[in-house]
Design an enzyme around this catalytic site. Structure first.
Site, mmCIF file in Angstrom:
data_model
loop_
_atom_site.group_PDB
_atom_site.id
_atom_site.type_symbol
_atom_site.label_atom_id
_atom_site.label_comp_id
_atom_site.label_asym_id
_atom_site.label_seq_id
_atom_site.Cartn_x
_atom_site.Cartn_y
_atom_site.Cartn_z
ATOM 1 N N ASP A 162 0.846 -1.183 0.000
ATOM 2 C CA ASP A 162 0.000 0.000 0.000
ATOM 3 C C ASP A 162 0.891 1.245 0.000
ATOM 4 O OD1 ASP A 162 0.542 -1.136 2.648
ATOM 5 O OD2 ASP A 162 -0.322 0.726 3.408
ATOM 6 N N SER A 163 0.402 2.320 -0.600
ATOM 7 C CA SER A 163 1.147 3.591 -0.728
ATOM 8 C C SER A 163 2.502 3.377 -1.408
ATOM 9 C CB SER A 163 1.362 4.239 0.649
ATOM 10 O OG SER A 163 0.136 4.525 1.264
ATOM 11 N N GLY A 165 2.931 3.424 -4.970
ATOM 12 C CA GLY A 165 2.994 3.909 -6.335
ATOM 13 C C GLY A 165 2.459 2.923 -7.352
ATOM 14 N N ALA A 170 -6.746 3.526 -6.496
ATOM 15 C CA ALA A 170 -7.719 3.198 -7.538
ATOM 16 C C ALA A 170 -8.216 1.768 -7.381
ATOM 17 C CB ALA A 170 -7.099 3.396 -8.918
ATOM 18 N N ALA A 171 -7.330 0.856 -6.999
ATOM 19 C CA ALA A 171 -7.732 -0.536 -6.792
ATOM 20 C C ALA A 171 -8.754 -0.639 -5.670
ATOM 21 C CB ALA A 171 -6.511 -1.402 -6.488
ATOM 22 N N ASP A 213 -5.209 4.716 -14.207
ATOM 23 C CA ASP A 213 -5.190 3.675 -13.177
ATOM 24 C C ASP A 213 -6.423 2.783 -13.236
ATOM 25 O OD1 ASP A 213 -2.853 4.889 -12.408
ATOM 26 O OD2 ASP A 213 -3.774 6.044 -10.803
#
Length: 433
Positions: A162-163, A165, A170-171, A213
């Site tokens: 997570d976090s 890039g 968006a997921a 994304d």
């Protein structure tokens, strides 16, 4: 770490067990949304200007286990964050930062409030998007004088990613949309969901990104590179090596980093000047509306920082076109060279990145078997992505694990050794199983 199928049966069994306990229902009643992360080998920072981009999903991402709640209540727990999120689907949601398409962007450099860091905001944003754009919701209210039902769910992401890039935000947004739609038997096309997720990020959260994304997450096919024209919203899969992800240890949400929206605003300003100079000032201020010939004729009118943003856009568009030809011809080495040039332009012209990410990018370029590399995502945090010769991928991963800590020992020490460098494969699109 070698690539493996995702999600694994153990992961599915675990999430089904958690939701079963939360909801008091059998594991056979639990549905799971699989929403993969994405990489963008070429087409950096130009989707918000209507440029052409390439992307693919990977075999890592978000899992959201859920059951319909049977009433208006939504109850969510997270594998990454503490607490429980609760709200009702019959509550009208209001946007936090409405930004209309083409509107001039005002950059807010203040720190986000604790409420804005609230992990449930993407779920509430999904409800907002459905309420504000979804005719399906209006039909349910008007025809049945009733309401949508909520969900009871548990969401988690691939550990340590997570976090990073890889567009985890968006997921997450796509996962909540698919869960709410599935729970209410709503038929929504991928194209509609691309727009709904854009609403979550642009209007509800105030991040002025494009459609790269969510398009990649919703439209990718296994083993393919997907081409997207972000002006016309056209997509086309390009048939597909290994993908290497190397993590910097930097983490910061884009909604709390003013650098991202600042770059978008500068692109819009450059477009406005170029369109006015070419006699097309009535068009929306996006660089995709500027003809390459007009750019060449009038770029001297741009101040230096705007000139660099425009140069990145037009040169990146050219790299994507050449890259798609190279990919289709099986010229991975040429594709990789364009990918690396994209990374360099992101540093020099778009002026994103920071010392740790730039150092990591340079380490990847020196690694054995690497065809090309660049930042993943906006370039203000997270990881770098590389395309690597299959025969050399283990050696390349070992090289990065050894070299990056020499340059950034503090950040490297904060990484999980098992996930600091990952070998991935191209994934599939988001789906409910």
């Amino acid at each position: 770490m070698a690539a493996m199928s995702w999600p694994t049966q153990d992961e599915l069994d675990k999430i089904r067990g958690i939701v079963s306990e939360m909801a008091g229902k059998g594991t056979e009643d639990v549905r799971v949304v699989v929403s993969p992360y994405r990489i963008c080998p070429l087409g950096a920072h130009i989707d918000h200007q209507g440029g052409i981009v390439s992307a693919m999903t990977i075999n890592k991402g978000i899992l959201l286990g859920f059951v319909p709640s049977g009433n208006t209540q939504v109850a969510l727990r997270s594998g990454q964050f503490k607490g429980e999120v609760r709200f009702r689907v019959n509550e009208t949601q209001q946007p936090r930062h409405r930004i209309s398409k083409g509107e001039e962007i005002k950059v807010d450099k203040s720190s986000p409030s604790p409420q804005e860091c609230y992990w449930g905001r993407y779920a509430i944003g999904a409800l907002y998007a459905l309420q504000s754009r979804g005719n399906h919701l209006a039909q349910v209210f008007n025809k049945f004088h009733s309401y949508l039902q909520g969900i009871i769910g548990y969401i988690c992401g691939s550990e340590g990613l997570d976090s990073s890039g890889l567009s985890s935000s968006a997921a997450v947004g796509v996962a909540y949309l698919l869960a709410l739609e599935s729970a209410n038997n709503l038929t929504v096309s991928p194209t509609e969901n691309i727009e709904y997720d854009r609403v979550i990020e642009n209007e509800y959260l105030g991040l002025r990104n494009g459609i790269l994304d969510q398009s990649a997450i919703l439209l990718s096919s296994h083993g393919c590179l997907t081409y997207m024209n972000c002006k016309d919203h056209e997509t086309e899969p390009q048939k597909g090596y290994k993908i290497l992800l190397a993590f910097s240890g930097l983490r910061q949400a884009l909604t709390s980093n003013p650098g991202y929206n600042s770059r978008v605003a500068e692109c819009q300003e450059a477009a406005k000047i170029l369109l006015h100079a070419s006699g097309n000032g009535e068009l929306e201020p996006f660089l995709c509306n500027v003809e390459p010939e007009s750019y060449e004729a009038h770029k001297v009118k741009l101040e230096p920082n705007l000139a660099r943003r425009a140069e990145h856009y037009f040169s990146e568009n050219m790299r994507v076109s050449k890259g798609l030809e190279a990919w289709a011809s099986g010229e991975l080495r040429q594709f990789g060279q364009l990918m690396s040039a994209s990374g360099l332009s992101s540093i020099k012209n778009y002026e994103c990145g920071c010392e740790p990410l730039i150092q990591l990018y340079e380490v990847l370029l020196r690694a054995p078997g690497v065809f090309g590399a660049r930042f993943s995502g906006a370039g203000f945090r997270g990881c770098c992505v590389a395309l690597v010769d299959t025969d050399c991928v283990a050696e390349a991963a070992k090289f990065v694990r050894e070299e990056y800590p020499k340059l950034q020992p503090v950040l490297a020490s904060q990484l999980n050794p098992d996930t600091a460098v990952l070998i991935c494969e191209a994934g599939d699109c988001a789906r409910v199983i």
